[in-house]
Design a protein around this motif. Structure first.
Motif, short mmCIF file in Angstrom:
data_model
loop_
_atom_site.label_atom_id
_atom_site.label_comp_id
_atom_site.label_asym_id
_atom_site.label_seq_id
_atom_site.Cartn_x
_atom_site.Cartn_y
_atom_site.Cartn_z
N ALA A 56 0.71 -1.28 -0.14
CA ALA A 56 0.01 0.19 -0.14
C ALA A 56 1.02 1.15 0.07
CB ALA A 56 -0.92 -0.03 1.24
N LEU A 57 0.79 2.12 -0.85
CA LEU A 57 1.16 3.40 -0.78
C LEU A 57 0.23 4.50 -0.33
CD1 LEU A 57 3.40 5.51 -1.56
CD2 LEU A 57 2.40 5.44 -4.18
N ILE A 58 0.55 5.13 0.63
CA ILE A 58 -0.03 6.18 1.57
C ILE A 58 0.36 7.55 1.06
CG2 ILE A 58 -1.27 6.89 3.53
CD1 ILE A 58 -0.76 3.89 4.55
N VAL A 59 -0.25 8.38 0.63
CA VAL A 59 0.19 9.95 0.25
C VAL A 59 -0.69 10.79 1.24
CG1 VAL A 59 0.59 11.52 -1.67
CG2 VAL A 59 0.17 8.92 -2.17
N VAL A 60 0.11 11.61 1.87
CA VAL A 60 -0.27 12.45 2.92
C VAL A 60 0.10 13.79 3.03
CG1 VAL A 60 -1.01 10.58 4.44
CG2 VAL A 60 1.04 11.67 4.96
N PRO A 61 -0.57 14.95 3.39
CA PRO A 61 0.40 16.15 3.49
C PRO A 61 1.54 15.79 4.60
CG PRO A 61 -2.22 16.50 3.87
CD PRO A 61 -1.69 14.90 3.90
N LEU A 62 2.69 16.57 4.72
CA LEU A 62 3.83 16.45 5.43
C LEU A 62 3.34 16.56 6.84
CD1 LEU A 62 6.91 16.30 5.29
CD2 LEU A 62 7.17 18.66 5.29
N ALA A 81 7.55 1.97 5.95
CA ALA A 81 8.52 2.92 5.81
C ALA A 81 8.17 4.26 5.37
CB ALA A 81 9.70 2.26 4.69
N VAL A 82 8.85 5.36 5.67
CA VAL A 82 8.38 6.57 5.55
C VAL A 82 9.60 7.00 4.29
CG1 VAL A 82 8.25 9.10 6.07
CG2 VAL A 82 7.53 7.21 7.60
N VAL A 83 9.12 7.39 3.12
CA VAL A 83 9.98 8.06 2.00
C VAL A 83 9.81 9.41 2.19
CG1 VAL A 83 10.19 7.79 -0.50
CG2 VAL A 83 9.06 5.96 0.55
N GLY A 84 11.02 9.82 2.49
CA GLY A 84 11.21 11.53 2.62
C GLY A 84 12.54 11.99 2.80
N ARG A 90 15.88 8.98 0.67
CA ARG A 90 14.54 8.42 -0.06
C ARG A 90 15.09 7.21 -0.87
NH1 ARG A 90 14.15 13.91 -1.93
NH2 ARG A 90 14.48 13.34 -4.10
N GLU A 91 16.15 7.23 -1.35
CA GLU A 91 16.83 6.01 -2.12
C GLU A 91 16.95 4.78 -0.96
OE1 GLU A 91 20.37 7.01 -4.32
OE2 GLU A 91 18.94 8.33 -5.82
N ASN A 96 14.06 -0.92 1.89
CA ASN A 96 13.27 -1.35 2.68
C ASN A 96 12.02 -2.14 2.10
OD1 ASN A 96 11.27 -1.70 5.08
ND2 ASN A 96 12.54 0.10 6.05
N THR A 97 11.81 -3.40 2.96
CA THR A 97 11.01 -4.47 2.26
C THR A 97 9.65 -4.30 2.94
OG1 THR A 97 11.78 -5.98 4.23
CG2 THR A 97 12.94 -6.18 1.86
N ALA A 98 9.64 -3.10 3.63
CA ALA A 98 8.13 -3.06 4.50
C ALA A 98 7.07 -2.99 3.16
CB ALA A 98 8.04 -1.65 5.23
N PRO A 99 5.70 -3.40 3.47
CA PRO A 99 4.85 -3.57 2.52
C PRO A 99 4.07 -2.39 2.36
CG PRO A 99 4.05 -4.89 4.34
CD PRO A 99 5.53 -4.51 4.71
N ILE A 100 4.11 -1.37 3.38
CA ILE A 100 3.55 -0.15 3.38
C ILE A 100 4.43 1.14 3.06
CG2 ILE A 100 1.94 1.49 4.54
CD1 ILE A 100 0.65 -0.80 5.87
N PHE A 101 4.40 2.01 2.33
CA PHE A 101 4.99 3.15 2.19
C PHE A 101 4.32 4.57 2.43
CE2 PHE A 101 8.69 1.70 -1.21
CZ PHE A 101 9.28 1.06 0.05
N LEU A 102 4.67 5.30 3.42
CA LEU A 102 3.97 6.55 3.58
C LEU A 102 4.95 7.57 2.87
CD1 LEU A 102 3.31 6.66 7.42
CD2 LEU A 102 1.92 7.46 5.61
N VAL A 103 4.25 8.63 2.23
CA VAL A 103 5.06 9.40 1.59
C VAL A 103 4.20 10.80 1.49
CG1 VAL A 103 4.32 9.26 -0.84
CG2 VAL A 103 6.34 10.06 -0.55
#
Length: 199
Positions: A56-62, A81-84, A90-91, A96-103
């Protein structure tokens, strides 16, 4: 298999979660304070448990990154994992092998190609929290969301203010969510059909 909620949901939250589960494309437009984050996180937990999705990719305000991290820890207990941060940070997150990314929204645009590769490698759900951030069809972030959307099996948009200023604000949000199923894919046609302007 029964899902173990992080806390006891209210009836309106149960209804919201059921709605999210039966609709592969869904707009959760509850007012602020109704627990949209909890409903979405719990629905994702069920989808993971039922093996409907594997990422799952969860896109939210900072400003909401921390809220989401806390909610995910409480509601789903699935690694995320948080991509930021900087390009190097970010790279590193993508390793990370986590199934959820937060960005956050800007990060989605900056890492569009990496997200596409990750999404296409499995069965993905996308979430856009405070989706009024993608109300402008011409904005680069909205365009990135539109390009990434086909790589996702399910999509949820959530906001307490779907129409920030004008009904036109709905068009791009729904286009990202259901790829034109509700309002079509052409903005001029939507404007002519759905919008009544005063003289």
């Amino acid at each position: 298999e029964k899902f173990s909620f992080g806390r006891k949901p209210y009836q309106h939250q149960r209804t919201g979660m059921e709605f999210l589960l039966v609709n592969p494309t869904a707009a959760l437009l509850d007012e602020m304070g109704c627990g949209k984050t909890f409903q979405i996180a719990s629905a994702l937990g069920v989808l993971f448990q039922e093996k409907e999705i594997d990422r799952a990719l969860i896109v939210v305000p900072l400003s909401l990154l921390k809220t989401w991290q806390e909610e995910l820890k409480l509601s789903v207990k699935i690694p995320f994992a948080v991509v930021g941060g900087t390009k190097a940070q970010r790279e590193k997150a993508f390793k990370n092998t986590a199934p959820i990314f937060l960005v956050h929204y800007e990060g989605l645009r900056l890492e569009e190609e990496n997200f596409r590769t990750w999404m296409e490698a499995g069965s993905c759900a996308m979430v856009f929290d405070e989706s009024q951030r993608i109300k402008n069809l011409q904005a680069q972030t909205t365009q990135a969301a539109l390009r990434l959307r086909p790589a996702s099996k399910r999509c949820i948009i959530a906001t307490g203010t779907p129409i920030a200023n004008r009904p036109i604000d709905l068009f791009a949000q729904y286009l990202v969510m259901d790829r034109g199923e509700t309002f079509g894919t052409r903005f001029p046609a939507f404007k002519n059909t759905c919008i009544v302007t005063g003289k």
